[in-house]
Scaffold this active site. Structure first.
Site, PDB file in Angstrom:
ATOM      1  N   LYS A 274       0.896  -1.260   0.082  1.00 23.40           N
ATOM      2  CA  LYS A 274       0.106   0.022   0.012  1.00 23.40           C
ATOM      3  C   LYS A 274       0.982   1.296   0.090  1.00 23.40           C
ATOM      4  CE  LYS A 274      -3.934  -1.856   2.717  1.00 23.40           C
ATOM      5  NZ  LYS A 274      -5.058  -1.845   1.927  1.00 23.40           N
ATOM      6  N   ARG A 348      -9.616 -12.124   2.403  1.00 20.98           N
ATOM      7  CA  ARG A 348     -10.716 -13.074   2.037  1.00 20.98           C
ATOM      8  C   ARG A 348      -9.865 -14.574   2.187  1.00 20.98           C
ATOM      9  NH1 ARG A 348     -11.198 -10.198  -3.655  1.00 20.98           N
ATOM     10  NH2 ARG A 348     -11.192  -8.373  -2.151  1.00 20.98           N
TER      11      ARG A 348
HETATM   12  N1  BES Z   1      -7.995  -3.799   4.528  1.00 21.87           N
HETATM   13  C1  BES Z   1      -8.207  -3.638   3.319  1.00 21.87           C
HETATM   14  C2  BES Z   1      -9.481  -2.850   2.992  1.00 21.87           C
HETATM   15  C3  BES Z   1      -9.637  -1.544   3.594  1.00 21.87           C
HETATM   16  C4  BES Z   1      -9.602  -0.414   2.952  1.00 21.87           C
HETATM   17  C5  BES Z   1     -10.416  -1.423   4.800  1.00 21.87           C
HETATM   18  C6  BES Z   1      -9.842   0.892   3.572  1.00 21.87           C
HETATM   19  C7  BES Z   1     -10.536  -0.193   5.505  1.00 21.87           C
HETATM   20  C8  BES Z   1     -10.169   0.889   4.960  1.00 21.87           C
HETATM   21  C9  BES Z   1      -8.113  -4.895   2.365  1.00 21.87           C
HETATM   22  O1  BES Z   1      -7.243  -5.751   2.844  1.00 21.87           O
HETATM   23  C10 BES Z   1      -7.466  -4.521   1.033  1.00 21.87           C
HETATM   24  O2  BES Z   1      -6.744  -4.112   0.926  1.00 21.87           O
HETATM   25  N2  BES Z   1      -8.269  -4.541  -0.002  1.00 21.87           N
HETATM   26  C11 BES Z   1      -8.152  -4.105  -1.423  1.00 21.87           C
HETATM   27  C12 BES Z   1      -8.692  -5.376  -2.360  1.00 21.87           C
HETATM   28  C13 BES Z   1      -8.063  -5.081  -3.669  1.00 21.87           C
HETATM   29  C14 BES Z   1      -6.808  -5.459  -3.678  1.00 21.87           C
HETATM   30  C15 BES Z   1      -8.855  -6.203  -4.411  1.00 21.87           C
HETATM   31  C16 BES Z   1      -8.882  -2.776  -1.667  1.00 21.87           C
HETATM   32  O3  BES Z   1      -9.842  -2.498  -0.994  1.00 21.87           O
HETATM   33  O4  BES Z   1      -8.393  -2.002  -2.495  1.00 21.87           O
HETATM   34 MN    MN Z   2      -5.538  -5.628   2.180  1.00 20.50          MN
END
Ligand code: BES
Ligand code: MN
Ligand code: ZN
Length: 494
Positions: A274, A348
């Site tokens: 990230k 997931r």
């Molecule tokens: N933990 C994050 C989702 C999240 C984003 C929670 C903002 C709280 C605030 C999750 O693990 C994630 O990174 N999801 C990705 C999925 C994508 C890579 C398919 C996302 O939402 O960008």
């Molecule tokens: Mn994530």
């Protein structure tokens, strides 16, 4: 901090603050009107002059009231009578408590509002009690100088005409629920240097010891024996070993409710790293597991006549020499193979194995809670959870629980066509939908592959689990979202 109840006249209540809720429309309740007579009619005059309107969360402190036992009065608006619900009461009570607890005071009194349409005295006491206690709680645990001061006691006051026993029981429930919400908030707020799978599991074990829950903690070796290939793959990049915590409350005669929580104690994204902005709040990524732990604590303390199994999947998602890679194919517990196309879609993966574990351990109905996708925040905003399900009847029961508890969620569709998004060329499924569209739903479609057709609801709490900024009714940081809904669901399940 203790929450108690008392039947009696408001003007006789000895407290540092007496909180008096008032309506925007209609005549004031009998007890409130009587109090104002003792106060020399000051509230009526302020109303007349337009200084007090009674709008929701409007606060008017009376700092030197004469003619009553309490040292100060905080008048708080409830808004209009029509449409009042637990959420509005909770927020009004929390707003008043937040305003008051920026200074150290020993005893708060709260005048339970009368004649609340649709709600009985117990519901009113519950909503106000939880709201008051939440308003006393803040994220500044590690500040050298404290900025929030929970009082020693909060007392809910009702008139002689009210059902004393019902109010007493609701007050007890409120104390337990508020402590459960606070536990979830505290865990989310704890920095990731202190809260990681091992320490989270130790905390869960402590809760189990205190409440009589049965606790099983699976460590790395046991997770290998249990064939949790998807969860283990996520954990591999981190120096912190994963844990799976299983809590059991077995006091029912019928079916078993399974609560499953995402517990990523820090989500860096892994090799699909990230950015700083995306990562900055990612200690919140265990909020689902925290909600499950909070709810299990409350269910045990209430001794509800139900069977509940709570499963918390705990990992840290980090890049590293052993981290899972893009293109890896994982073998999940239920035998399905998963192609990894983005290591940041880790929630997931761990839930896949945790859901399968819950089913193998006889959960009949499932709810999982997860800060799963940014896409859910795009769809519904920060304050509303996404609800996705494979079963309309079970979905309806969870919706009822949330509505009763005063928490907001909204359904997203699960048409079979969304399942096409996660088909893989090399494995059974892949861990992203491959595009930005319908990201919350493709994640849910992925989870659906691991619930063996059992009635299941997925709550994506990425928005409501975390508050970026404080406001009048709540502090910034962890919110404890959906603990109250889970407790309500367990009570309905009985
Ligand atoms: N933990 C994050 C989702 C999240 C984003 C929670 C903002 C709280 C605030 C999750 O693990 C994630 O990174 N999801 C990705 C999925 C994508 C890579 C398919 C996302 O939402 O960008
Ligand atoms: Mn994530
Ligand atoms: Zn995550």
């Amino acid at each position: 901090m203790q929450l108690t109840s008392h039947i009696g006249d408001l003007h006789e209540v000895e407290a540092d603050w007496l909180i008096l809720p008032i309506w925007e429309d209609g005549a004031p309740g009998k007890a409130a009107a009587e109090l104002d007579v003792k106060l020399g009619g000051v509230i009526a005059r302020l109303r007349e002059a337009g200084d007090i309107k009674g709008k929701a969360k409007e606060l008017t402190p009376l700092l030197d009231p004469k003619g009553i036992a309490a040292g100060r009065v905080m008048v708080v608006g409830l808004g209009k009578r029509a449409g009042i619900d637990r959420n509005i009461l909770h927020d009004a009570a929390a707003a008043a408590a937040r305003a008051i607890t920026s200074k150290a005071r020993d005893r708060l009194g709260f005048a339970l509002p009368e004649d609340v349409s649709n709600l009985n005295w117990g519901d009113v006491a519950l909503a106000c009690g939880v709201g008051l206690m939440q308003g006393c709680d803040g994220p500044g645990l590690r500040k050298s100088e404290k900025d929030r001061f929970p009082p020693k006691e909060i007392v809910l006051i009702a008139p002689a005409s009210a059902p004393a026993e019902e109010i007493k029981q609701a007050t007890e429930r409120a104390g337990i629920e508020a402590a459960a919400v606070s536990l979830a908030r505290e865990l989310v707020n704890t920095p990731p240097c202190d809260l990681f799978p091992e320490t989270f599991a130790a905390r869960a074990d402590k809760v189990a010891q205190e409440t009589g829950l049965q606790c099983t903690i699976l460590d790395l070796r046991q997770l290998e024996t249990e064939r949790m290939g998807a969860l283990l793959a996520v954990a591999r990049g981190s120096a912190r070993a994963p844990r799976l915590v299983v809590l059991r409350h077995s006091k029912g005669t019928g079916k078993t409710l399974g609560l499953v929580g995402k517990g990523v104690t820090f989500d860096s994204g892994g090799l699909s790293l990230k950015t700083n902005d995306q990562m900055v709040d990612m200690k919140c990524d265990m909020a689902g597991a925290a909600a499950v732990l909070g709810a299990m604590q409350a269910i045990a303390r209430m001794a509800l006549p139900v069977n509940v199994i709570g499963v918390m999947a705990l990992v840290e998602n980090m890049p590293g020499g052993k981290a899972m890679k893009l293109g890896d194919v994982l073998h999940a517990r239920n035998g399905k193979t998963i192609e990894v196309l983005n290591t940041d879609a880790e929630g997931r993966l761990i839930l896949a194995d945790a859901l399968a574990y819950a089913i193998d351990h006889k959960a009949d109905h499932l709810v999982d809670l997860a800060t799963l996708t940014g896409a859910c925040i795009v769809a519904l905003g920060m304050e509303v959870a996404g609800l996705m399900s494979n079963n309309d009847e079970w979905k309806g029961r969870v919706e009822t629980a949330a509505r009763t508890a005063g928490e907001r969620l909204w359904p997203l569709p699960m048409f079979p066509l969304y399942g096409e998004m996660i088909k893989s060329d090399v494995a059974d499924i892949k861990n992203t939908g491959g595009s930005r569209w319908a990201g919350a739903i493709s994640a849910a479609k992925f989870l659906e592959e691991f619930v063996a057709g059992k009635p299941w609801v997925h709550l994506d709490i990425a928005g409501p689990a975390w508050a970026e900024k404080e406001n009048a009714v709540r502090a910034s940081g962890g919110t404890g979202a959906f603990v109250r809904t889970l407790v309500q669901l367990a009570r309905q399940y009985a």
